[in-house]
Design an enzyme around this catalytic site. Structure first.
Site, mmCIF file in Angstrom:
data_model
loop_
_atom_site.group_PDB
_atom_site.id
_atom_site.type_symbol
_atom_site.label_atom_id
_atom_site.label_comp_id
_atom_site.label_asym_id
_atom_site.label_seq_id
_atom_site.Cartn_x
_atom_site.Cartn_y
_atom_site.Cartn_z
ATOM 1 N N HIS A 1 41.464 43.726 3.547
ATOM 2 C CA HIS A 1 40.610 42.996 4.505
ATOM 3 C C HIS A 1 41.397 41.759 4.940
ATOM 4 C CE1 HIS A 1 37.052 41.743 6.523
ATOM 5 N NE2 HIS A 1 36.268 41.422 5.515
ATOM 6 N N ASP B 1 45.591 40.878 11.832
ATOM 7 C CA ASP B 1 46.408 40.267 10.784
ATOM 8 C C ASP B 1 47.900 40.436 10.998
ATOM 9 O OD1 ASP B 1 44.411 39.169 9.236
ATOM 10 O OD2 ASP B 1 43.947 41.095 8.307
ATOM 11 N N HIS C 1 42.733 50.218 11.371
ATOM 12 C CA HIS C 1 41.424 49.564 11.317
ATOM 13 C C HIS C 1 40.350 50.631 11.229
ATOM 14 C CE1 HIS C 1 38.178 46.799 12.329
ATOM 15 N NE2 HIS C 1 39.015 45.850 11.982
#
Ligand code: ACO
Length: 437
Positions: free
Chosen positions: A268, A363, A307
């Site tokens: 995450h 990210d 994702h």
């Protein structure tokens, strides 16, 4: 469409059922009537990791993962990132509408006046080891605020809820900055109310002996944009934790701490830290193809890629790339950018990634910017947690006000022993044990 229904034929009993369909969804509880006999509990669904289950109705964030769309309260993320400040977006996410000039002024004033930490909380932070991970310090300190504000337990009082929301949004940058200063062994810097939310955060991070901190406006704006991009992302792992813990009527401080704990995992929010470790491991552009082959052979994952929801380019990654250029213009290029761009280029042309619809996520580039701003990788997830606190609180508030919500409590399919009789200790024979549960 009104009056849509799903017809189900139960081949076990030949019974026929009609189950209402609303917005493409059936209610799992409507399946309970489907039984083989009076002793039967009724039909359930099995959905590990919530792959196809809506756990709530929400009006906060809309994502179309196939088209790469992200909207807060209906507004496209790129418009908000370009035209708003983070606190303006925070107001939108929490209250549903963009603030007027007057509303924004009093909202900013309200948040600014909740940035100070109680001195006992400051001393609490001093108790951590010099090398404690900032995310561990962040999670524990947010939870510790629960002891400072016991009235927060009254979660059904809207005014008290509002106060805790203001406190949390005001204080998370202070806690984050203090974890950073603690890890460097520097004295803590008190908030400066003359500065904006992001500028004040930079002041608490980086002010040294100068009497007044003057943040670089380009860097402050880039950080503000990063905060906007990270503010909410509908029912992700940590938002789901926030709702689940909050559903027991735990106070918002411990609930936010629990959500932050979920965020800390490498699958995450912890992924941005892992991306930097990966880029360090790769070391140079010419070693990218070999690294990708290694991932394809099943040795590790390409961190910052893939994702659960986006099966297209993450719209936040696109804006982050733009913000990176602004930061690098002020700080000079991060040499890791070259490796990241090469990774992205090769991965996006590779059948393995194309077939699985794996694109860079938020990210992938955020860590490179954070590093250029001067942060060590262990601070990256804390930087994610600051803006995401807004999303967690909006999700929590929506859950509390939703009359359909109750304490979150999934069902299970029991796979253990049927009833068996107790065996006295002297009669027990050593058995092969299952892994520790
Ligand atoms: N690198 C290589 N292969 C991958 C990656 C990756 N980053 N992500 C998924 N895959 C592969 C899986 O091995 C699987 O392959 P298979 O069909 O041959 O078994 C396939 O793609 C589907 O992946 P799942 O793990 O089933 O996808 P899921 O939706 O459960 O996972 C997740 C999503 C956790 C984000 C995953 O893509 C991942 O681990 N990515 C790396 C970590 C990361 O960047 N996390 C940040 C997410 S964004 C956020 O939380 C802020």
């Amino acid at each position: 469409m009104a009056n849509e229904a799903l017809r189900i034929l139960d081949e076990r009993t030949n019974a026929d059922y009609s189950v209402p369909v609303n917005q493409g969804v059936i209610r799992a509880m409507d399946l309970r009537q489907i039984k083989t006999g009076p002793e039967d509990f009724g039909l359930m669904t099995y959905d590990p990791a919530f792959m196809n289950t809506a756990s709530c109705k929400s009006a906060i964030t809309f994502i179309d993962g196939d088209k790469g769309i992200l909207r807060y309260r209906g507004y496209p993320i790129d418009q908000l990132a370009e035209k708003c400040t983070f606190l303006e977006v925070a107001y939108l996410i929490l209250y549903g509408e963009l603030p007027t000039e007057q509303q924004l002024k009093s909202w900013m004033n309200e948040i600014t006046h909740h940035t100070m930490l109680h001195e006992t909380t400051k001393r609490f932070l001093e108790g951590f080891r010099y090398d404690a991970h900032p995310m561990g310090m962040f999670i524990s300190t947010v939870a510790a605020l629960s002891t400072v504000y016991p009235e927060a337990r009254d979660v059904h009082d809207p005014e008290k809820r509002k106060l805790q929301i203001h406190r949390l949004i005001g204080k998370v940058p202070t806690i984050a900055a203090y974890t950073y200063r603690h890890s460097l062994g520097f004295p803590y810097v008190y908030p400066d109310n003359d500065l904006s939310y992001t500028e004040n955060f930079m002041n608490m991070l980086w002010r040294m002996a100068e009497p007044k901190y003057h943040p670089n406006p380009a860097l402050a704006r880039a950080l503000d944009i990063l905060f906007i991009l990270h503010a909410d992302h509908e029912q992700n792992c940590s938002a789901n934790v926030m709702r689940a813990v909050g559903s027991s009527q735990a106070d918002p401080y411990v609930s936010v701490a629990a959500a932050a704990a979920a965020l800390s995992g490498p699958l995450h929010g912890g992924a941005n830290e892992e991306v930097l470790k990966m880029l360090d491991e790769i070391g140079s552009k010419n070693r990218v193809p070999a690294y990708i082959e290694q991932v394809k052979a099943g040795h590790g994952k390409l961190m910052g890629f893939g994702h659960r929801i986006y099966k297209n380019y993450d719209p936040r990654a696109r804006i982050i790339k733009w913000a990176a250029d602004q930061v690098f213009a002020a700080t000079g290029k991060n040499p890791k950018l070259e490796i990241a761009l090469e990774l992205e280029r090769i991965a996006l042309e590779d059948e393995y990634f194309i077939h699985r619809k794996l694109y860079p996520n938020v990210d992938f580039y955020s860590g490179i910017i954070y590093q250029a701003l001067g942060f060590k990788p262990d601070m990256f997830t804390v930087l994610f947690a600051i803006p995401r606190t807004v999303g967690w609180l909006a999700q929590w508030q929506e859950m509390i006000e939703d009359p359909e919500q109750k304490i979150a409590r999934p069902r299970q399919i029991y796979t253990g022993y049927a009833e068996r009789n107790f065996v006295a200790i002297e009669k027990r024979v050593e058995q092969k044990l299952a892994a520790a549960r």
